[in-house]
Design an enzyme around this catalytic site. Structure first.
Site, PDB file in Angstrom:
ATOM      1  N   ASP A 180       0.855  -1.171   0.000  1.00  0.00           N
ATOM      2  CA  ASP A 180       0.000   0.000   0.000  1.00  0.00           C
ATOM      3  C   ASP A 180       0.903   1.236   0.000  1.00  0.00           C
ATOM      4  O   ASP A 180       1.708   1.420   0.914  1.00  0.00           O
ATOM      5  CB  ASP A 180      -0.852  -0.029   1.280  1.00  0.00           C
ATOM      6  CG  ASP A 180      -2.187   0.649   1.109  1.00  0.00           C
ATOM      7  OD1 ASP A 180      -2.228   1.702   0.464  1.00  0.00           O
ATOM      8  OD2 ASP A 180      -3.181   0.143   1.654  1.00  0.00           O
TER       9      ASP A 180
ATOM     10  N   ASP B  38      -2.965   4.689  -2.365  1.00  0.00           N
ATOM     11  CA  ASP B  38      -3.927   5.312  -1.466  1.00  0.00           C
ATOM     12  C   ASP B  38      -4.369   6.685  -2.004  1.00  0.00           C
ATOM     13  O   ASP B  38      -3.522   7.472  -2.445  1.00  0.00           O
ATOM     14  CB  ASP B  38      -3.229   5.488  -0.103  1.00  0.00           C
ATOM     15  CG  ASP B  38      -4.155   5.908   1.004  1.00  0.00           C
ATOM     16  OD1 ASP B  38      -5.091   5.164   1.306  1.00  0.00           O
ATOM     17  OD2 ASP B  38      -3.929   7.003   1.573  1.00  0.00           O
TER      18      ASP B  38
ATOM     19  N   GLU C   6      -6.752   3.882  -5.638  1.00  0.00           N
ATOM     20  CA  GLU C   6      -7.967   4.215  -4.881  1.00  0.00           C
ATOM     21  C   GLU C   6      -8.455   5.574  -5.376  1.00  0.00           C
ATOM     22  O   GLU C   6      -7.800   6.589  -5.166  1.00  0.00           O
ATOM     23  CB  GLU C   6      -7.676   4.275  -3.377  1.00  0.00           C
ATOM     24  CG  GLU C   6      -8.949   4.472  -2.569  1.00  0.00           C
ATOM     25  CD  GLU C   6      -8.712   4.958  -1.140  1.00  0.00           C
ATOM     26  OE1 GLU C   6      -9.609   4.779  -0.310  1.00  0.00           O
ATOM     27  OE2 GLU C   6      -7.647   5.539  -0.856  1.00  0.00           O
TER      28      GLU C   6
ATOM     29  N   HIS D 114     -10.891  -2.130   4.271  1.00  0.00           N
ATOM     30  CA  HIS D 114     -10.661  -1.790   5.676  1.00  0.00           C
ATOM     31  C   HIS D 114     -11.365  -0.496   6.085  1.00  0.00           C
ATOM     32  O   HIS D 114     -11.286  -0.102   7.240  1.00  0.00           O
ATOM     33  CB  HIS D 114      -9.161  -1.658   5.907  1.00  0.00           C
ATOM     34  CG  HIS D 114      -8.567  -0.547   5.092  1.00  0.00           C
ATOM     35  ND1 HIS D 114      -8.474  -0.614   3.713  1.00  0.00           N
ATOM     36  CD2 HIS D 114      -8.089   0.666   5.439  1.00  0.00           C
ATOM     37  CE1 HIS D 114      -7.959   0.504   3.257  1.00  0.00           C
ATOM     38  NE2 HIS D 114      -7.712   1.303   4.281  1.00  0.00           N
ATOM     39  N   ASP D 115     -12.001   0.183   5.134  1.00  0.00           N
ATOM     40  CA  ASP D 115     -12.698   1.435   5.443  1.00  0.00           C
ATOM     41  C   ASP D 115     -14.219   1.265   5.427  1.00  0.00           C
ATOM     42  O   ASP D 115     -14.939   2.225   5.685  1.00  0.00           O
ATOM     43  CB  ASP D 115     -12.353   2.505   4.392  1.00  0.00           C
ATOM     44  CG  ASP D 115     -10.885   2.911   4.427  1.00  0.00           C
ATOM     45  OD1 ASP D 115     -10.283   2.885   5.518  1.00  0.00           O
ATOM     46  OD2 ASP D 115     -10.342   3.254   3.356  1.00  0.00           O
TER      47      ASP D 115
END
Ligand code: GLC
Ligand code: CA
Length: 540
Positions: free
Chosen positions: A99, A200, A242, A316-317
């Site tokens: 990431d 990200d 993302e 994870h969000d």
């Protein structure tokens, strides 16, 4: 047509390291913990693991605030452990995707420590500074985790810009020296054997705060092409951006098959539908089912042959999908499988977020049991604004990022087998019923459904290459579509609700062979039971 990129028929599994498996009893998951579970991942059949950040970090945003991009946080292990993970995963044909958090660093990064010393410091311009207006911030921009996007630094009498937490100062991509440092760092990881990168909030790097531009800044695609040329294109990597703000048009730029930017986008249009329009994610609204179909249909048809999408329900969000658009009570197993079959029949690269393959659910915790900075901040902010406690908690139970961050449920022993210490966040109490050990042994489990879907993707090229046509567009309960290439047609039909429904599909003829479903036997072809889902194939 498939251009034989390895990641086009890959399935990627996301690990949130601090919640996956703890090897040394400190209550926090770590790299050795992950290594100990690689056989489980190999059994599931995935091709790559996307690891949420494991670099050195003060952990204000659980690692999305990096203080050293070229070291591992001691909480997770060492660089040697990381090399070990890459090696051990490689033995099982699993690639490791890291990431990359490139929009901002931690304020504890050396660059920022230098940058805030003086306006003349060589690192000052690595970040975004403004003087402010008569003792006030330059403008009224807000940070994603609450409060102003500007933070005052008295020593140098300037504000720095942060789109996320105060401890996540934004990096200044306008600065070519900063960009070069980033490229060097990425190439260093590639040389260590990393198989790809997840980028990200990459659509926010080209910000122009003076014009209040955050997403999709004018120089974004210029920066991305340079980044790609200087790093990713030099190796056979998968890259996924993302991109909260992507439209299908923008997605075709990001994921242009000419490989000039990224392999694929990770966009959220289908995910954001259950919030009130123009409001925050905490302002809940019922899911507009027809809209969901419209959104999926549009992305499927518009990107076909022109770009590449990620297929996901979770990360994870996000809250757990079975608690969100499925049914985590009486039909947990059926609805978890339905959502899986629905998604894995589409075009794109499927992502499975840890525990999704078990049908893990949301956790309704007491306020003091939450850990996430965003959740804690919204609680405080809404309290101050006078919201009722009950209403705030309702939103948090539905949407808190901690829903996804409760420890992985490995077995029915203490702490779900996640740790022999005290877990950093409470384990979801339903682990005795929902856990990996139990499901691996049970052919009818959600785990086996995912395993089978992954296998089918490898076996039937139509899943990768076939075009997409939505069926029964106006039906308010059924999600049905067909994928076709020269050799075969693949039909997916799903009941999205907990009531029986008639299925008036003429495509469901005698030549269709059932590949997978979530009920043992098909009772009546043209009736769907609660959350019933079936995938058929017809060879031409
Ligand atoms: C991304 C991450 C999220 C993080 C934020 C800031 O949205 O997925 O977890 O908090 O960026 O880095
Ligand atoms: Ca640990």
């Amino acid at each position: 047509m498939s251009d034989k990129k390895w990641w086009k028929n890959a399935v990627i599994y996301q690990i949130y390291p601090r919640s996956f498996a703890d090897s040394n009893k400190d209550g926090i998951g770590d790299l050795q913990g992950i290594i100990s579970k690689l056989d489980y991942l190999e059994d599931l059949g995935i091709d790559a693991v996307w690891l949420s950040p494991v670099c050195k970090s003060p952990q204000d945003d659980n690692g999305y605030d990096i203080s050293d991009y070229q070291d591992i946080d001691p909480m997770f292990g060492t660089l040697e452990d990381m090399d070990g993970l890459i090696r051990e995963a490689g033995k099982r044909n699993i690639r490791i995707i890291m990431d990359l958090v490139l929009n901002h660093s931690s304020d504890e990064h050396d660059w920022f420590q230098e940058a805030k010393k003086s306006r003349q410091n060589p690192y000052h311009d690595y970040y975004v500074w403004r003087d402010g207006k008569e003792g006030n911030p330059p403008n009224d921009m807000r940070a994603a985790f609450g409060g102003s996007a500007w933070e005052w630094v008295p020593q140098i009498e300037q504000y720095y810009f942060h789109q996320f937490a105060v401890k996540q100062p934004d990096l200044n991509w306008e600065n070519p020296r900063l960009r070069q440092e980033i490229y060097d760092m990425i190439n260093w990881w590639t040389a260590r054997g990393v198989g790809g990168f997840r980028l990200d909030v990459i659509d926010q790097i080209a910000k122009e705060p003076d014009r209040k531009i955050t997403n999709n800044g004018p120089r974004l695609h210029e920066f991305l092409r340079e980044l790609s040329r200087e790093t990713f294109q030099k190796a056979d990597l998968v890259t996924v951006g993302e991109t909260w703000g992507a439209t299908t048009e923008l997605a075709k730029l990001y994921s242009n098959p000419d490989n000039s930017e990224l392999s694929m986008v990770f966009q959220f249009e289908h995910i954001c539908l259950d919030q009130m329009e123009g409001k925050e994610k905490w302002d809940l609204a019922p899911l507009p089912f027809l809209k969901l179909k419209e959104v999926f249909g549009r992305w499927q048809t518009e990107l076909c042959g022109k770009g590449w999408n990620s297929l996901f329900w979770n990360n994870h969000d996000l809250p757990r999908i079975v608690s969100r658009w499925g049914n985590d009570g009486a039909y947990r197993v059926e609805s978890a499988k339905m959502l899986a079959i629905l998604l894995h029949g589409m075009q794109g690269t499927p992502y499975i977020y840890q525990g999704e393959e078990l049908g893990m659910t949301n956790a309704a915790y007491k306020m003091e049991e939450y850990r996430d900075i965003e959740t804690l901040n919204v609680y405080k902010e809404r309290k101050e604004k006078g919201y009722e406690e009950e209403e705030i908690l309702r939103s948090i139970h539905a949407k808190s990022r901690d829903n996804a961050r409760t420890p992985m449920q490995w077995n029915d022993r203490e702490n779900a087998g996640f740790t022999d210490g005290t877990p950093w966040i409470k384990v979801n109490p339903n682990y005795k019923e929902i856990n990996a050990e139990k499901q691996v042994q049970d052919r009818d489990s959600v785990f086996w459904c995912y395993k089978e879907l992954i296998r089918l993707r490898k076996q039937y090229p139509v899943l990768v290459d076939g075009d997409f046509r939505m069926l029964l567009e106006e039906d308010e309960r059924i999600f049905a579509y067909i994928r076709e290439d020269e050799k075969s047609a693949l039909l997916v039909v799903c009941n999205f609700y907990d009531r029986k429904t008639d299925c008036p599909l003429k495509e469901l003829d005698g030549d269709m062979r059932l590949l997978i479903s979530n009920y043992k036997e098909t009772e009546q072809k043209l009736v769907l039971r609660p959350y019933e889902a079936r995938m058929y194939i017809k060879e031409k």
